[in-house]
Design an enzyme around this catalytic site. Structure first.
Site, short mmCIF file in Angstrom:
data_model
loop_
_atom_site.label_atom_id
_atom_site.label_comp_id
_atom_site.label_asym_id
_atom_site.label_seq_id
_atom_site.Cartn_x
_atom_site.Cartn_y
_atom_site.Cartn_z
CG HIS A 101 -1.91 -1.07 0.41
ND1 HIS A 101 -2.56 -1.36 -0.17
CD2 HIS A 101 -2.00 -2.44 1.43
CE1 HIS A 101 -3.73 -2.86 0.28
NE2 HIS A 101 -3.41 -2.80 1.02
CG HIS A 126 0.73 -9.66 -4.71
ND1 HIS A 126 -0.91 -9.30 -4.66
CD2 HIS A 126 1.39 -10.51 -6.10
CE1 HIS A 126 -0.90 -10.12 -5.67
NE2 HIS A 126 0.09 -10.27 -5.80
CD GLU A 142 -0.85 -15.46 3.77
OE1 GLU A 142 0.70 -15.61 3.17
OE2 GLU A 142 -1.66 -14.32 4.09
CG HIS A 201 -6.35 -10.76 2.14
ND1 HIS A 201 -8.29 -9.57 2.67
CD2 HIS A 201 -5.91 -9.87 0.98
CE1 HIS A 201 -8.25 -9.47 1.20
NE2 HIS A 201 -6.92 -9.27 0.82
CD GLU A 241 0.88 -11.62 -0.59
OE1 GLU A 241 0.81 -10.95 -1.05
OE2 GLU A 241 0.82 -11.01 0.13
N1 PXP Z 1 -2.41 -12.34 2.78
C1 PXP Z 1 -1.57 -12.08 1.11
C2 PXP Z 1 -1.79 -13.54 0.64
C3 PXP Z 1 -2.68 -10.71 0.90
O1 PXP Z 1 -2.32 -10.97 -0.74
C4 PXP Z 1 -2.76 -10.14 0.91
C5 PXP Z 1 -2.62 -8.13 0.71
O2 PXP Z 1 -1.90 -8.00 -0.20
C6 PXP Z 1 -2.60 -9.76 3.00
C7 PXP Z 1 -2.13 -10.44 3.17
C8 PXP Z 1 -2.09 -8.53 3.48
O3 PXP Z 1 -4.19 -8.34 4.24
P1 PXP Z 1 -4.42 -6.88 3.64
O4 PXP Z 1 -3.20 -5.92 3.33
O5 PXP Z 1 -5.72 -6.38 4.15
O6 PXP Z 1 -3.66 -6.94 5.82
#
Ligand code: PXP
Length: 270
Positions: free
Chosen positions: A31, A64, A172, A211, A91
């Protein structure tokens, strides 16, 4: 007002924590790159931000690299590979392009995730059961290069069994359904995660989750027995803005009210 249920939950979590290994934190910095890419400029740069996350106690940095490069860029992953002192979790979608990048950069872990161009963020878990052969092949190629692989899946027995068959050693668990559930449905979603973590461990898989986790909903997930790492991004970046904005404005105000009369900054008018 803390209600009785909350007190009970906190007491249970407190006593459970005595017997379980504490989960570690992987900070997802996508982000930060999102804000940079909104202007296609150089700030904020996720690379030095990863160092700040580590100074704050991050046990790992997660990025990612999406096929459309909407936030994290190739350059970011290359530099992070050189600068991250904790662990770099990459990722990525299960594609040949991404596989080649991972094999070259050798992150500390690859987490395979589903990817659709139209989605705002990763929406669901992988369907490992439907593409067993493809996943086994990819997992083998990564693990042959000593890159541990984690598969991002919904908390579902069939998917977990498929993950085990693929040869992956990590999963995960997708916490999105839990995070988005209404207050009344959340206990049921939490129970699914607890059960899935137990099944995964019985299958010999190591368990991460992530997530949609927030400061409000993270504790019950952190307390799931066997939970090794939580990957969290959005809420941490949102919180960083909240606690940093006042200081950032203050610094700008100082510059505007006390401009330096340095020749480097050009002639002063009049
Ligand atoms: N894990 C995975 C596999 C994800 O795709 C993401 C989002 O990119 C996250 C964790 C982290 O999610 P959040 O930004 O909602 O904390």
């Amino acid at each position: 007002m803390i209600d009785e249920l909350t007190v009970l939950r906190r007491t249970c979590i407190g006593s459970v924590r005595e017997f379980v290994t504490m989960a570690s934190l992987g900070v997802n910095i996508d982000h930060i790159a999102n804000v940079r890419q909104a202007r296609r400029t150089v700030e904020p740069d996720p690379v030095p931000m990863a160092l700040l996350a580590e100074l704050g106690g991050a046990d790992g940095i997660t990025v990612h690299l999406r096929e459309d490069r909407r936030h994290i860029q190739d350059r970011d992953v290359e530099l992070l590979r050189q600068t991250v002192r904790s662990r770099l979790n990459l990722e990525m979608a299960a594609t040949e392009e991404m596989l080649a990048i991972a094999l070259r950069l050798k992150p500390d872990m690859v987490t395979l995730v589903p990817e659709r161009r139209q989605e705002v963020t990763t929406e669901g878990g992988l369907d490992v059961a439907a593409q067993a052969k493809d996943f086994s092949d990819l997992v083998r190629r990564l693990q042959d290069s000593d890159i541990p692989v984690s598969l991002f899946v919904d908390p579902d027995r069939r998917q977990l069994q498929a993950c085990q068959s693929s040869g992956a050693r990590w999963v995960e668990l997708h916490t999105g359904a839990y995070a988005e559930a209404s207050w009344t449905d959340q206990p049921q979603e939490l129970a699914r995660l607890i059960e899935a973590a137990a099944i995964a461990r019985q299958l010999g898989l190591r368990v991460n989750a992530g997530h949609g986790l927030t400061y409000q909903n993270v504790e019950p997930v952190a307390a799931i027995p066997g939970m090794e790492e939580l990957n969290i991004g959005h809420t941490i970046v949102a919180r960083a803005l909240a606690i940093g904005l006042q200081q950032a404005v203050r610094e700008m105000k100082v510059l505007i009210q006390n401009p330096r009369l340095d020749p480097l900054f050009g002639q002063q008018p009049g």
